[in-house]
Design a protein around this motif. Structure first.
Motif, PDB file in Angstrom:
ATOM      1  N   GLN A  36       0.820  -1.208   0.000  1.00 25.79           N
ATOM      2  CA  GLN A  36       0.000   0.000   0.000  1.00 25.79           C
ATOM      3  C   GLN A  36       0.860   1.265   0.000  1.00 25.79           C
ATOM      4  O   GLN A  36       1.783   1.405   0.801  1.00 25.79           O
ATOM      5  N   GLU A  37       0.540   2.145  -0.915  1.00 24.81           N
ATOM      6  CA  GLU A  37       1.247   3.421  -1.042  1.00 24.81           C
ATOM      7  C   GLU A  37       0.371   4.508  -0.428  1.00 24.81           C
ATOM      8  O   GLU A  37      -0.671   4.856  -0.967  1.00 24.81           O
ATOM      9  N   THR A  38       0.810   5.024   0.709  1.00 25.01           N
ATOM     10  CA  THR A  38      -0.010   5.981   1.455  1.00 25.01           C
ATOM     11  C   THR A  38       0.827   7.180   1.901  1.00 25.01           C
ATOM     12  O   THR A  38       2.055   7.106   1.996  1.00 25.01           O
ATOM     13  N   THR A  39       0.127   8.257   2.189  1.00 24.89           N
ATOM     14  CA  THR A  39       0.769   9.455   2.741  1.00 24.89           C
ATOM     15  C   THR A  39       0.669   9.452   4.260  1.00 24.89           C
ATOM     16  O   THR A  39       0.997  10.449   4.901  1.00 24.89           O
ATOM     17  N   LYS A 113      -2.747  -0.830  -5.136  1.00 23.67           N
ATOM     18  CA  LYS A 113      -1.764  -0.195  -4.260  1.00 23.67           C
ATOM     19  C   LYS A 113      -2.303   1.059  -3.584  1.00 23.67           C
ATOM     20  O   LYS A 113      -1.792   1.467  -2.537  1.00 23.67           O
ATOM     21  N   ASP A 114      -3.299   1.681  -4.194  1.00 23.09           N
ATOM     22  CA  ASP A 114      -3.837   2.924  -3.640  1.00 23.09           C
ATOM     23  C   ASP A 114      -5.183   2.718  -2.939  1.00 23.09           C
ATOM     24  O   ASP A 114      -5.914   3.679  -2.694  1.00 23.09           O
ATOM     25  N   GLN A 117      -5.340   4.631   0.410  1.00 18.33           N
ATOM     26  CA  GLN A 117      -5.210   6.061   0.162  1.00 18.33           C
ATOM     27  C   GLN A 117      -6.524   6.636  -0.369  1.00 18.33           C
ATOM     28  O   GLN A 117      -6.992   7.677   0.099  1.00 18.33           O
TER      29      GLN A 117
END
Length: 298
Positions: A36-39, A113-114, A117
């Motif tokens: 997972q691509e997160t901020t 992946k998002d 997010q």
């Protein structure tokens, strides 16, 4: 004024995973979470119910690699066999530090992946929404099915469900992100934890569908529900909702009555098809009773 570093370091999302003898699948589950691509930060809470096939060892290896991300509990005894139900309610959610919760069983996995997010961004902008979910695919053996076919009304970027609609929509827990605003009644044990989760959330607010496909629900013989005969699955659904009745008020209680009437109708049809006429008539009687309870708000 000094900032509270403890609050700053809290994860935004707590991902709850329960597993038992998923050695063949748990890597896919954890890889789907860790990609997972997160901020924002997230934590992975795992409860392993005394697996005997090497699942625990795989989890331990991942935990050693990601000690600040993965927090497992590997039980020494199998609590499901002792009657404990809703493992994430019991062993994961109480220790969750995140503002939001996400679920992924050890035999399922995420593919987008998002995923997190997109769900967090939407919920931050829409405080009236208590949970979001998205589309998924089923996998049986090596066969990966097409995304689930939702009604045409869902064919938009975001669709906010009506209250009644939410009880009759296929909402897979592994696709959900929800606010940490619920807890399970301690004495309530139900096999169909999905139904309980949705009911508890709808007491708090609305649900929304985000139109993307981001997860795979795996069907295999080792699953709690997969491989069970239709009659058994329906009977389990009835037993769970009958236990839930005394813990909910209207309007949730009314939807439980309607669901119970629907399930008893399905049982009756199966009974008559098998030639079990007495059982079929008994189930039709329960259909009428729950329909009456719904109408009279008993």
């Amino acid at each position: 004024m000094e900032k509270n570093n403890d609050l700053e370091n809290l994860p935004v999302v707590s991902i709850c995973c329960t597993t038992f003898n998923h050695a063949s699948y748990i890597k896919d589950c954890l890889d789907g979470i860790l990609m997972q691509e997160t901020t924002f930060d997230f934590e992975v809470l795992i409860y392993d119910d005394a697996s005997t096939d090497g699942t625990s060892e795989i989890i331990e290896a991942y935990q050693e690699k990601y000690p600040k991300k993965i927090f497992p509990i590997c039980s020494k005894e199998n609590n499901f066999s002792k009657g404990v139900r809703g493992m994430s309610f019991v062993y994961n959610i109480p220790r969750a530090k995140g503002k939001y919760l996400a679920l992924c069983e050890g035999d399922d996995y995420w593919t987008a992946k998002d995923k997190l997010q997109r769900q967090v961004e939407f919920m931050e902008k829409n405080p009236d929404i208590v949970f979001t979910f998205h589309n998924f695919r089923r996998k049986e053996g090596d066969s990966l099915k097409n995304p689930f076919l939702y009604p045409p009304s869902f064919n938009k970027d975001v669709y906010v469900l009506k209250f009644k609609e939410a009880f009759n929509t296929q909402i897979q827990p592994l696709t959900m992100l929800f606010r940490k605003v619920i807890s399970k009644p301690k004495e309530l044990n139900v096999l169909n934890g999905d139904a309980l989760l949705i009911a508890l959330l709808l007491e708090k607010g609305k649900g929304a569908f985000l139109n993307f496909t981001g997860a795979v629900y795996r069907i295999h013989d080792g699953g709690i529900h997969a491989g069970k005969h239709k009659y058994t699955r329906i009977s389990n659904s009835i037993a769970s909702r009958e236990k839930m009745l005394k813990y909910f008020d209207y309007p949730v209680k009314g939807e439980l009555y309607l669901k119970l009437a629907h399930y008893y109708k399905r049982l009756a049809k199966l009974d008559f098809k098998r030639g079990h006429f007495f059982k079929g008539m008994n189930h039709l009687n329960w259909l009428l009773k729950y329909s009456f309870y719904y109408i009279t708000r008993k």
